[in-house]
Each structure stands twice: as C-alpha cells, then as structure tokens.
Design an enzyme around this catalytic site. Sequence first.
Site, PDB file in Angstrom:
ATOM      1  N   ARG A 116       0.844  -1.204   0.000  1.00  0.00           N
ATOM      2  CA  ARG A 116       0.000   0.000   0.000  1.00  0.00           C
ATOM      3  C   ARG A 116       0.871   1.242   0.000  1.00  0.00           C
ATOM      4  O   ARG A 116       0.948   1.986   0.969  1.00  0.00           O
ATOM      5  CB  ARG A 116      -0.960  -0.074   1.168  1.00  0.00           C
ATOM      6  CG  ARG A 116      -1.965  -1.181   0.876  1.00  0.00           C
ATOM      7  CD  ARG A 116      -3.141  -1.160   1.747  1.00  0.00           C
ATOM      8  NE  ARG A 116      -4.340  -1.387   0.950  1.00  0.00           N
ATOM      9  CZ  ARG A 116      -5.538  -1.584   1.471  1.00  0.00           C
ATOM     10  NH1 ARG A 116      -5.710  -1.563   2.758  1.00  0.00           N
ATOM     11  NH2 ARG A 116      -6.566  -1.785   0.695  1.00  0.00           N
ATOM     12  N   GLN A 121      -0.989   2.449  -5.976  1.00  0.00           N
ATOM     13  CA  GLN A 121      -2.426   2.715  -5.809  1.00  0.00           C
ATOM     14  C   GLN A 121      -3.286   2.276  -7.000  1.00  0.00           C
ATOM     15  O   GLN A 121      -4.366   1.723  -6.802  1.00  0.00           O
ATOM     16  CB  GLN A 121      -2.671   4.187  -5.471  1.00  0.00           C
ATOM     17  CG  GLN A 121      -2.529   4.416  -3.968  1.00  0.00           C
ATOM     18  CD  GLN A 121      -2.800   5.847  -3.547  1.00  0.00           C
ATOM     19  OE1 GLN A 121      -3.046   6.707  -4.382  1.00  0.00           O
ATOM     20  NE2 GLN A 121      -2.734   6.084  -2.261  1.00  0.00           N
ATOM     21  N   ASP A 124      -4.319  -1.342  -6.612  1.00  0.00           N
ATOM     22  CA  ASP A 124      -4.874  -1.740  -5.316  1.00  0.00           C
ATOM     23  C   ASP A 124      -6.298  -2.291  -5.464  1.00  0.00           C
ATOM     24  O   ASP A 124      -7.285  -1.585  -5.316  1.00  0.00           O
ATOM     25  CB  ASP A 124      -4.848  -0.527  -4.379  1.00  0.00           C
ATOM     26  CG  ASP A 124      -5.243  -0.886  -2.964  1.00  0.00           C
ATOM     27  OD1 ASP A 124      -5.707  -2.014  -2.742  1.00  0.00           O
ATOM     28  OD2 ASP A 124      -5.101  -0.031  -2.081  1.00  0.00           O
ATOM     29  N   SER A 127      -8.715  -2.216  -2.393  1.00  0.00           N
ATOM     30  CA  SER A 127      -9.432  -0.941  -2.222  1.00  0.00           C
ATOM     31  C   SER A 127     -10.572  -0.808  -3.223  1.00  0.00           C
ATOM     32  O   SER A 127     -11.677  -0.380  -2.862  1.00  0.00           O
ATOM     33  CB  SER A 127      -8.479   0.244  -2.379  1.00  0.00           C
ATOM     34  OG  SER A 127      -7.642   0.332  -1.259  1.00  0.00           O
ATOM     35  N   TYR A 221      -2.635  -0.931   8.087  1.00  0.00           N
ATOM     36  CA  TYR A 221      -3.672  -1.809   8.640  1.00  0.00           C
ATOM     37  C   TYR A 221      -3.701  -1.700  10.163  1.00  0.00           C
ATOM     38  O   TYR A 221      -2.741  -1.260  10.792  1.00  0.00           O
ATOM     39  CB  TYR A 221      -3.387  -3.267   8.266  1.00  0.00           C
ATOM     40  CG  TYR A 221      -3.533  -3.558   6.803  1.00  0.00           C
ATOM     41  CD1 TYR A 221      -4.782  -3.611   6.209  1.00  0.00           C
ATOM     42  CD2 TYR A 221      -2.416  -3.789   6.005  1.00  0.00           C
ATOM     43  CE1 TYR A 221      -4.921  -3.882   4.858  1.00  0.00           C
ATOM     44  CE2 TYR A 221      -2.541  -4.065   4.655  1.00  0.00           C
ATOM     45  CZ  TYR A 221      -3.796  -4.105   4.093  1.00  0.00           C
ATOM     46  OH  TYR A 221      -3.926  -4.376   2.760  1.00  0.00           O
TER      47      TYR A 221
HETATM   48  P1  NAD Z   1      -9.187  -3.627   6.347  1.00  0.00           P
HETATM   49  O1  NAD Z   1     -10.223  -4.102   5.378  1.00  0.00           O
HETATM   50  O2  NAD Z   1      -8.059  -4.527   6.699  1.00  0.00           O
HETATM   51  O3  NAD Z   1      -9.958  -3.257   7.713  1.00  0.00           O
HETATM   52  C1  NAD Z   1     -11.091  -2.428   7.732  1.00  0.00           C
HETATM   53  C2  NAD Z   1     -11.025  -1.495   8.908  1.00  0.00           C
HETATM   54  O4  NAD Z   1     -11.271  -2.211  10.126  1.00  0.00           O
HETATM   55  C3  NAD Z   1      -9.686  -0.802   9.109  1.00  0.00           C
HETATM   56  O5  NAD Z   1      -9.882   0.590   9.014  1.00  0.00           O
HETATM   57  C4  NAD Z   1      -9.252  -1.238  10.496  1.00  0.00           C
HETATM   58  O6  NAD Z   1      -8.566  -0.211  11.186  1.00  0.00           O
HETATM   59  C5  NAD Z   1     -10.576  -1.546  11.151  1.00  0.00           C
HETATM   60  N1  NAD Z   1     -10.537  -2.390  12.351  1.00  0.00           N
HETATM   61  C6  NAD Z   1      -9.757  -3.467  12.641  1.00  0.00           C
HETATM   62  N2  NAD Z   1     -10.052  -3.949  13.864  1.00  0.00           N
HETATM   63  C7  NAD Z   1     -11.066  -3.191  14.365  1.00  0.00           C
HETATM   64  C8  NAD Z   1     -11.805  -3.188  15.581  1.00  0.00           C
HETATM   65  N3  NAD Z   1     -11.580  -4.099  16.525  1.00  0.00           N
HETATM   66  N4  NAD Z   1     -12.747  -2.240  15.736  1.00  0.00           N
HETATM   67  C9  NAD Z   1     -13.009  -1.310  14.778  1.00  0.00           C
HETATM   68  N5  NAD Z   1     -12.336  -1.254  13.620  1.00  0.00           N
HETATM   69  C10 NAD Z   1     -11.375  -2.185  13.410  1.00  0.00           C
HETATM   70  O7  NAD Z   1      -8.588  -2.225   5.943  1.00  0.00           O
HETATM   71  P2  NAD Z   1      -8.616  -1.472   4.539  1.00  0.00           P
HETATM   72  O8  NAD Z   1      -9.896  -0.767   4.397  1.00  0.00           O
HETATM   73  O9  NAD Z   1      -8.226  -2.412   3.440  1.00  0.00           O
HETATM   74  O10 NAD Z   1      -7.434  -0.415   4.671  1.00  0.00           O
HETATM   75  C11 NAD Z   1      -7.002   0.138   5.882  1.00  0.00           C
HETATM   76  C12 NAD Z   1      -6.336   1.465   5.587  1.00  0.00           C
HETATM   77  O11 NAD Z   1      -5.204   1.330   4.757  1.00  0.00           O
HETATM   78  C13 NAD Z   1      -7.210   2.444   4.837  1.00  0.00           C
HETATM   79  O12 NAD Z   1      -8.119   3.117   5.617  1.00  0.00           O
HETATM   80  C14 NAD Z   1      -6.201   3.397   4.246  1.00  0.00           C
HETATM   81  O13 NAD Z   1      -5.937   4.474   5.091  1.00  0.00           O
HETATM   82  C15 NAD Z   1      -5.007   2.555   4.091  1.00  0.00           C
HETATM   83  N6  NAD Z   1      -4.780   2.394   2.655  1.00  0.00           N
HETATM   84  C16 NAD Z   1      -3.660   2.963   2.114  1.00  0.00           C
HETATM   85  C17 NAD Z   1      -3.442   2.870   0.750  1.00  0.00           C
HETATM   86  C18 NAD Z   1      -2.231   3.483   0.097  1.00  0.00           C
HETATM   87  O14 NAD Z   1      -1.988   3.255  -1.035  1.00  0.00           O
HETATM   88  N7  NAD Z   1      -1.449   4.243   0.792  1.00  0.00           N
HETATM   89  C19 NAD Z   1      -4.340   2.186  -0.058  1.00  0.00           C
HETATM   90  C20 NAD Z   1      -5.469   1.637   0.517  1.00  0.00           C
HETATM   91  C21 NAD Z   1      -5.673   1.738   1.883  1.00  0.00           C
END
Ligand code: NAD
Length: 359
Positions: A116, A121, A124, A127, A221
């Site tokens: 990530r 991006q 991804d 996402s 994550y």
């Molecule tokens: P994910 O599907 O792994 O998890 C979904 C959400 O669940 C996350 O936001 C996580 O913090 C939350 N979570 C985990 N345990 C929890 C709990 N006990 N209670 C409440 N919430 C909980 O995550 P995702 O959506 O694939 O991505 C996470 C983050 O990664 C995104 O929000 C983003 O900021 C980041 N991201 C970065 C890039 C990049 O290129 N830089 C790309 C995509 C996502």
Amino acid sequence: MRLGVPKETAPGERRVALVPETVGRLGDGIEAVVESGAGDAAGFGDDAYREAGATIGDPWGADVVAKVAAPTAEEAARLHSGQVLVAFLQPLTDTAGIERLAAAGVHGFALESVPRITRAQPMDALSSQATVAGYKAALLAADRLPRFFPMLMTAAGTIPPAKVLVLGAGVAGLQAIATARRLGAVVSAFDVRPAVREQVESLGATFLDLGIHGEETEGGYARELTAEQQVAQQAELQARIPGFDAVITTAAVPGRPAPKLVTADAVRAMRPGSVIVDLAAESGGNSEVTQPGQDIVVDGVTVIGTTNLPSTMPTHASQLLSRNVASLLALLVQDGAVKLDWDDEIISGTCVTRKEVAA
Ligand code: NAD
C-alpha cells in the site's frame, strides 16, 4: 506475450478479471485470450471481447493468467512452471492453494499483497473492491430497514432520519459512510486506528469515541486488539448500539478472523426492525450471530451476512478490478515479454510463489 482470462468457477462469482475496455488498452505485444463466456455474468459478451481485439479460446496455456478467485485444484493442474498467475490468491489463509502453486513452479501474484504505497495505488484491488462492498452495504441496510434513511417533512408528519453506525472505517467503511450520508442518514463511525477520526468527520459523520485506541501497522492496517481491549470494546458498543437503526460492520485485521464487535446480547438489545450488515461475514463476521452467506432474523433484528458483495455489482466491480490488473501487468511485462524485476518492491511484495531458478 499471451494473457489468458478464464471464466470464474467459484459459486456466485460473477466478476471477470479483464473487461473489453482494458483489452483494448493492453499495449503492443500483449494478446488477450479470453475463455468463452468469461464476461457473461458481468455483462461483457464474447463479441465485445472480440471487438476489443481479444481471441476467444483456452486461456490456461498463456504466459500470464489473470483471474479473480484463486484457482481450484483442478484449475491449478492446468498451470505450468514459469507461468505468471495474477488473482486474489488468499496468501494468508489458503495454505493448500499456495503450496499447490509453489509446487507447480508458478509465479503467483496475490492481489491482496500489493504494497500500500503511492506508486501501487492504481493496482490496489483490495481498495477498489472494498469501495463496491461499502457502497452496496449501505444500500442493503437502507433496503432492509423498515424506515426511511432521510428526514422527511410531509403533510402527514415529520419522519426523523435513520441513525446508522459504521464499525471499521477503512476503504469499505468510508464508502458506506459516504453512501449512507448521501441517502440522508445521520451517521456515526468507529475505528481502532486514531488517524481515521478526521476522515470520518470530513464525510460529515460523527466519530464515536469508545476510548479504545489501537495501533496501525506500517502498511496502514490495524493491529489486533488485546483480549482486554476487545472485551472493553464489546461492552462500550453494547451500551451504544441500541440507539442505532442500522449497523454496518467492516472491521478486519489481515490474515486473522474478524474481530467480534457486536455480541449476541447487543443484537438482542436493538429495536425490532433494526438491521446489521456484516461485511466481515467471510472471515467469520463482526457480530456473534452472523451466519456467513445468509440473512437471518434474531429477535426482530435482520442480520445480513452476504459474502462477496463486489460480485453483486459485477460490471463496475470488474471494470475497476480490470484496471488494477492491467496496471500490475504493465509492471510485469516489458516490451511484450514477462520481465520480473525482483528489486522492484511491488513485484517482490506481491509475489507469493515463485519458480526457483538453479544458481
Ligand atoms: P481492512 O479491510 O483490513 O480493515 C477495515 C477497517 O477495520 C480498518 O480501518 C481497520 O482499522 C478496522 N478495524 C480493525 N479492527 C477493528 C476493531 N476491533 N474495531 C473497529 N475497527 C477495526 O482495511 P482497509 O480498508 O483495506 O485499509 C485500511 C487502511 O489502509 C485504509 O483506511 C487506508 O488508510 C489505508 N490504505 C492505504 C493505501 C495506500 O496506497 N497508501 C491504499 C489503501 C488503503
């Protein structure tokens, strides 16, 4: 260089890894071979692929095979050593599938493992598919709730807006928040990653402060909460959940079972007619009562455990996925030939099985 696109065989899978629009943009030296009917369920017939320049035929002998779901044992037996495979290979959970590919000498690239980082991006796929799932989750909640989402002021009286709680505000959760807001609901959200508060608020939702602050890994994550934190989170949520009409849960920790956020008691404490949409159903569910793949009613509360929501919107889900796959291919293929630069962190990070070359 030939790129093979098989028809998906997993039950209920309606997406396709490459859509005709992308075939036309693959660039010189890449010839797409699409299995007949591969795009049918997503609305892309064989003729559309032919018009875009693809051949309809056997995709399994191609230099690169692009799929949505990991290959079954039968499909994997059709792959050969040195071939490149791009798909959701489930590297953290499907040990047998990964071992099969490794034994066959296939260069397996897992879409889940794309680092990530900014440069990656466009590749991804987690996402892009989470965006579809989050949107659909909000629509399902609105559809199944016996109330309006928006506030209505009518001659027959005023209807207050629905109160929606989104648990987990990653990509899917943020899209669910945005969609529920567009439909007029009053939305609150919680996530263990503190950085998320600002993103939640920028969408016009309220961040629910449960007093629980988790950690974020380098990849962005969440880390799994400690046992004490999990108990505290369940207790805090149990006290607040009865105030909401719909709860959309999206919490996940990669490679781990879904954290249990909503206890059976919390479900029973909700008003009859309330709805829970559990996006984490596939990895066990965020609620204790979720039945993966099923909609159930517990004491008048509807709990939706539909798995693979992106597949319920196969046209746009495939279109986005196809662009992700094409962006990754642009890195794996140079001048019409597969060229794997292991010093590239996207290539080495995404590769989960690799043909060993004798030194
Ligand atoms: P994910 O599907 O792994 O998890 C979904 C959400 O669940 C996350 O936001 C996580 O913090 C939350 N979570 C985990 N345990 C929890 C709990 N006990 N209670 C409440 N919430 C909980 O995550 P995702 O959506 O694939 O991505 C996470 C983050 O990664 C995104 O929000 C983003 O900021 C980041 N991201 C970065 C890039 C990049 O290129 N830089 C790309 C995509 C996502």
